[in-house]
Design an enzyme around this catalytic site. Structure first.
Site, PDB file in Angstrom:
ATOM      1  CG  HIS A  85     -39.446 -27.560  -8.108  1.00 10.66           C
ATOM      2  ND1 HIS A  85     -38.629 -27.800  -6.982  1.00 10.66           N
ATOM      3  CD2 HIS A  85     -39.305 -26.264  -8.083  1.00 10.66           C
ATOM      4  CE1 HIS A  85     -37.927 -26.819  -6.424  1.00 10.66           C
ATOM      5  NE2 HIS A  85     -38.341 -25.845  -7.023  1.00 10.66           N
ATOM      6  CD  GLU A 133     -35.940 -23.226  -9.218  1.00 11.36           C
ATOM      7  OE1 GLU A 133     -36.564 -22.219  -8.662  1.00 11.36           O
ATOM      8  OE2 GLU A 133     -36.074 -24.468  -8.615  1.00 11.36           O
TER       9      GLU A 133
HETATM   10  O1  G3P Z   1     -38.844 -22.782  -7.160  1.00 16.49           O
HETATM   11  C1  G3P Z   1     -38.074 -21.926  -6.559  1.00 16.49           C
HETATM   12  C2  G3P Z   1     -37.165 -22.599  -5.567  1.00 16.49           C
HETATM   13  O2  G3P Z   1     -36.721 -23.838  -5.968  1.00 16.49           O
HETATM   14  C3  G3P Z   1     -35.815 -21.815  -5.122  1.00 16.49           C
HETATM   15  O3  G3P Z   1     -35.732 -21.880  -3.753  1.00 16.49           O
HETATM   16  O4  G3P Z   1     -35.430 -21.276  -1.670  1.00 16.49           O
HETATM   17  O5  G3P Z   1     -33.395 -21.240  -3.217  1.00 16.49           O
HETATM   18  O6  G3P Z   1     -35.501 -19.678  -2.984  1.00 16.49           O
HETATM   19  P1  G3P Z   1     -34.914 -21.017  -2.867  1.00 16.49           P
END
Ligand code: G3P
Length: 209
Positions: A85, A133
């Site tokens: 992550h 991400e």
């Molecule tokens: O692993 C999911 C995360 O990093 C996304 O975070 O708070 O943007 O939904 P958020």
């Protein structure tokens, strides 16, 4: 599939992790959609529903003080793990070892990547999923699917394995768009953990699947 990453948010540890997981299980039951929770390791045995670990280490059982073992989180009740992550980055050889450990013990591996190129590169390590991400959008109010649809598309094209995406996801449109762009599901954290009405938010997200 929706993975709700509890991170280390104070609203999502201990008893609160249990309550949050119960809401996830309720939303999953109501909608028939898969919701997976990813709590802190010590909360894995306590939470409801399908569970992934937020991180595991590559070490095997033995003299490895402090290691989070694949066997341990499996026995605790997890059926998969997030790996690499953005908030817990790892070297490529370590990622490969953890994917192998997951396979040995029968855990689903979800390897996170910060760019389409990295999705392509890490997909060659043969995890079950890669999760795209963009770090600059994590925890914010602008979703990856609204800010970077073309980049999601590239991530899907570059990856050899199914792709998930996450960052800033909060609405059914965000989820719908991610699926339209070729993703198999989404990862969400702050949108669920920090909202006042968790169940309503989960139902909203599920309606986009
Ligand atoms: O692993 C999911 C995360 O990093 C996304 O975070 O708070 O943007 O939904 P958020």
């Amino acid at each position: 599939m929706i993975i709700v990453n509890f991170k280390a948010y104070k609203q999502a540890v201990g008893e609160k992790a249990v309550e949050l997981s119960e809401k996830c299980a309720e939303a999953s039951e109501k909608t028939g959609k898969e919701i997976i929770v990813a709590p802190q390791p010590y909360d894995i045995p306590k939470v409801s529903g399908k569970v992934y670990a937020q991180h595991i280490d590559p070490e095997k059982p033995g003299s490895n003080t402090g290691s989070v073992l694949a066997e341990g989180i499996k026995k605790a009740g997890a059926s998969g793990a997030l790996i690499n992550h953005s908030e817990r980055r790892l070297e490529k050889d370590v990622i490969q070892s953890i994917i192998n450990r997951c396979r040995e013990v029968g855990l689903t591996s979800v390897v996170c990547a910060q760019s389409p190129e990295e999705c392509g590169e890490l997909s060659m390590l043969n995890p079950d999923y890669v999760a795209f991400e963009p770090p600059e959008l994590i925890g914010g109010d602008i979703s990856v699917s609204s800010a970077e649809p073309n980049v999601i598309n590239e991530a899907v094209k570059f990856s050899e394995v199914p792709v998930l995406t996450g960052a800033g996801i909060k609405t059914s449109e965000d989820v719908e768009k991610s699926i339209e762009l070729g993703c198999k599901g989404v990862l969400v954290a702050s949108g669920v953990v920090k909202t006042d009405d968790v169940l309503e938010e989960l139902l909203e997200l599920c309606s986009g699947l």
